[in-house]
Design a protein around this motif. Structure first.
Motif, PDB file in Angstrom:
ATOM      1  N   GLY A   1       0.814  -1.212   0.000  1.00 45.20           N
ATOM      2  CA  GLY A   1       0.000   0.000   0.000  1.00 45.20           C
ATOM      3  C   GLY A   1       0.845   1.258   0.000  1.00 45.20           C
ATOM      4  O   GLY A   1       0.567   2.222  -0.735  1.00 45.20           O
ATOM      5  N   THR A   2       1.899   1.282   0.821  1.00 47.24           N
ATOM      6  CA  THR A   2       2.781   2.453   0.841  1.00 47.24           C
ATOM      7  C   THR A   2       3.528   2.601  -0.477  1.00 47.24           C
ATOM      8  O   THR A   2       3.789   3.726  -0.916  1.00 47.24           O
ATOM      9  N   LEU A   3       3.863   1.481  -1.114  1.00 48.39           N
ATOM     10  CA  LEU A   3       4.525   1.548  -2.420  1.00 48.39           C
ATOM     11  C   LEU A   3       3.610   2.182  -3.463  1.00 48.39           C
ATOM     12  O   LEU A   3       4.064   3.004  -4.279  1.00 48.39           O
ATOM     13  N   LEU A   4       2.326   1.821  -3.449  1.00 49.00           N
ATOM     14  CA  LEU A   4       1.373   2.417  -4.384  1.00 49.00           C
ATOM     15  C   LEU A   4       1.247   3.924  -4.147  1.00 49.00           C
ATOM     16  O   LEU A   4       1.158   4.709  -5.100  1.00 49.00           O
ATOM     17  N   LEU A   5       1.245   4.330  -2.872  1.00 51.67           N
ATOM     18  CA  LEU A   5       1.204   5.759  -2.566  1.00 51.67           C
ATOM     19  C   LEU A   5       2.476   6.448  -3.043  1.00 51.67           C
ATOM     20  O   LEU A   5       2.439   7.573  -3.552  1.00 51.67           O
ATOM     21  N   PHE A   6       3.607   5.783  -2.873  1.00 57.11           N
ATOM     22  CA  PHE A   6       4.890   6.331  -3.308  1.00 57.11           C
ATOM     23  C   PHE A   6       4.882   6.576  -4.814  1.00 57.11           C
ATOM     24  O   PHE A   6       5.320   7.627  -5.292  1.00 57.11           O
ATOM     25  N   ILE A   7       4.361   5.605  -5.559  1.00 60.12           N
ATOM     26  CA  ILE A   7       4.259   5.759  -7.014  1.00 60.12           C
ATOM     27  C   ILE A   7       3.324   6.903  -7.362  1.00 60.12           C
ATOM     28  O   ILE A   7       3.613   7.721  -8.246  1.00 60.12           O
ATOM     29  N   ALA A   8       2.186   6.977  -6.663  1.00 62.20           N
ATOM     30  CA  ALA A   8       1.193   8.015  -6.952  1.00 62.20           C
ATOM     31  C   ALA A   8       1.735   9.414  -6.706  1.00 62.20           C
ATOM     32  O   ALA A   8       1.334  10.370  -7.383  1.00 62.20           O
ATOM     33  N   MET A   9       2.650   9.559  -5.744  1.00 65.39           N
ATOM     34  CA  MET A   9       3.172  10.878  -5.401  1.00 65.39           C
ATOM     35  C   MET A   9       4.559  11.142  -5.983  1.00 65.39           C
ATOM     36  O   MET A   9       5.189  12.144  -5.635  1.00 65.39           O
ATOM     37  N   TRP A  10       5.025  10.268  -6.865  1.00 64.67           N
ATOM     38  CA  TRP A  10       6.305  10.512  -7.532  1.00 64.67           C
ATOM     39  C   TRP A  10       6.179  11.796  -8.361  1.00 64.67           C
ATOM     40  O   TRP A  10       5.185  11.994  -9.051  1.00 64.67           O
ATOM     41  N   PRO A  11       7.147  12.712  -8.272  1.00 68.27           N
ATOM     42  CA  PRO A  11       7.020  14.027  -8.924  1.00 68.27           C
ATOM     43  C   PRO A  11       6.600  13.992 -10.383  1.00 68.27           C
ATOM     44  O   PRO A  11       5.784  14.830 -10.813  1.00 68.27           O
ATOM     45  N   ASP A  12       7.116  13.053 -11.168  1.00 69.26           N
ATOM     46  CA  ASP A  12       6.736  12.995 -12.578  1.00 69.26           C
ATOM     47  C   ASP A  12       5.248  12.690 -12.741  1.00 69.26           C
ATOM     48  O   ASP A  12       4.573  13.270 -13.602  1.00 69.26           O
ATOM     49  N   LEU A  13       4.734  11.780 -11.931  1.00 71.45           N
ATOM     50  CA  LEU A  13       3.310  11.454 -12.006  1.00 71.45           C
ATOM     51  C   LEU A  13       2.467  12.622 -11.485  1.00 71.45           C
ATOM     52  O   LEU A  13       1.393  12.907 -12.031  1.00 71.45           O
ATOM     53  N   VAL A  14       2.959  13.299 -10.454  1.00 69.28           N
ATOM     54  CA  VAL A  14       2.236  14.462  -9.925  1.00 69.28           C
ATOM     55  C   VAL A  14       2.114  15.539 -10.999  1.00 69.28           C
ATOM     56  O   VAL A  14       1.052  16.147 -11.170  1.00 69.28           O
ATOM     57  N   LYS A  15       3.187  15.773 -11.746  1.00 66.79           N
ATOM     58  CA  LYS A  15       3.150  16.784 -12.807  1.00 66.79           C
ATOM     59  C   LYS A  15       2.177  16.371 -13.913  1.00 66.79           C
ATOM     60  O   LYS A  15       1.421  17.198 -14.432  1.00 66.79           O
TER      61      LYS A  15
END
Length: 270
Positions: free
Chosen positions: A55-69
């Protein structure tokens, strides 16, 4: 896709990494608690720990700067982020039973405080599946059917607030439906199943509304982009809800001790 100013985002700043640091800290905190329980030779299924870390890994991916942009200027990226934060990550986080871990590792005073909260009238109301569904789905309807979505493009702080709401509301709803943590007076299977099916229908209706009427209105996104985002919400949202149904019925079978259904390796969480 229409070009607009929000497409040209600056390089990642220090602030963009803060959510990742928080997520890593939460994962480490859980891991230390997990290690402490093992050191004390108390019962704890490793499937819990693995689930929470996924679950924390999925959150980490979701908040990765490239994905956030990508999510900031493209509705498809926003929808991917929404699905990860609000629908898929909560399943794994909830099944990690962090409240149970806290009760096993915290001091007596903190454990009593957690128990008091779990038994409080306020928590009983807010954690009821029906309340949790309205908080979860209501946020989605308000975001996509009102000007709030367009405001998140202009004000990044509002976008971060939406992320927090998605995570908290998604976690609360998932916990209300399948949570293995202790929950006094939790409604039975029929109630939780009825609310889950109502949630599935409401979620599907919202995605179809977005597809047919191009919500959010007056956004900088083109028709094709909005419809692709709506399809992501529809199909991947269905997948997460199907997973919830499977887990809910599996837990029910396990608790009833049905012969021929030895699910204890997967579902014996304590």
């Amino acid at each position: 896709m229409h070009d607009h100013p929000s497409h040209h985002m600056p390089p990642a700043s220090i602030g963009d990494w803060i959510p990742l640091v928080i997520i890593v800290f939460v994962g480490l905190l859980y891991s230390f608690g997990w290690a402490y329980v093992i050191w004390k030779k108390r019962n704890w299924n490793s499937a819990r720990g693995i689930s929470f870390l996924i679950g924390t890994l999925l959150l980490f991916i979701a908040m990765w700067p490239d994905l956030v942009k990508w999510a900031h200027h493209d509705l498809r990226g926003h929808m991917v982020q929404h699905l990860l934060i609000g629908m898929f990550a909560p399943i794994f986080l909830v099944m990690g039973a962090p409240v149970t871990l806290a009760l096993k590792t915290c001091s007596k005073n903190i454990a009593e405080g957690i128990t008091y909260l779990l038994r409080s009238f306020f928590f009983h109301i807010i954690s009821h599946p029906l309340t949790a569904m309205f908080l979860n789905l209501g946020g989605m309807y308000v975001l996509y059917l009102t000007p709030i979505y367009n405001a998140t493009i202009e004000y990044p702080i509002l976008h971060h607030a939406i992320h927090i709401h998605f995570l908290m509301a998604g976690y609360l709803f998932t916990w209300a439906i399948i949570g293995p943590d202790p929950a006094p007076a939790r409604p039975g299977l029929v109630t939780r199943l009825a609310v889950l099916f109502a949630s599935i229908a409401a979620h599907a209706f919202l995605s179809k509304l977005m597809y047919a009427h191009l919500y959010p209105l007056n956004s900088p996104h083109g028709k094709e982009e909005i419809q692709e985002a709506a399809k992501l919400m529809y199909y991947w949202g269905d997948l997460s809800e199907f997973i919830l149904i499977i887990i809910l019925f599996a837990l029910w079978y396990y608790k009833r001790g049905r012969p021929g259904y030895d699910l204890s390796p997967l579902l014996k969480w304590s």
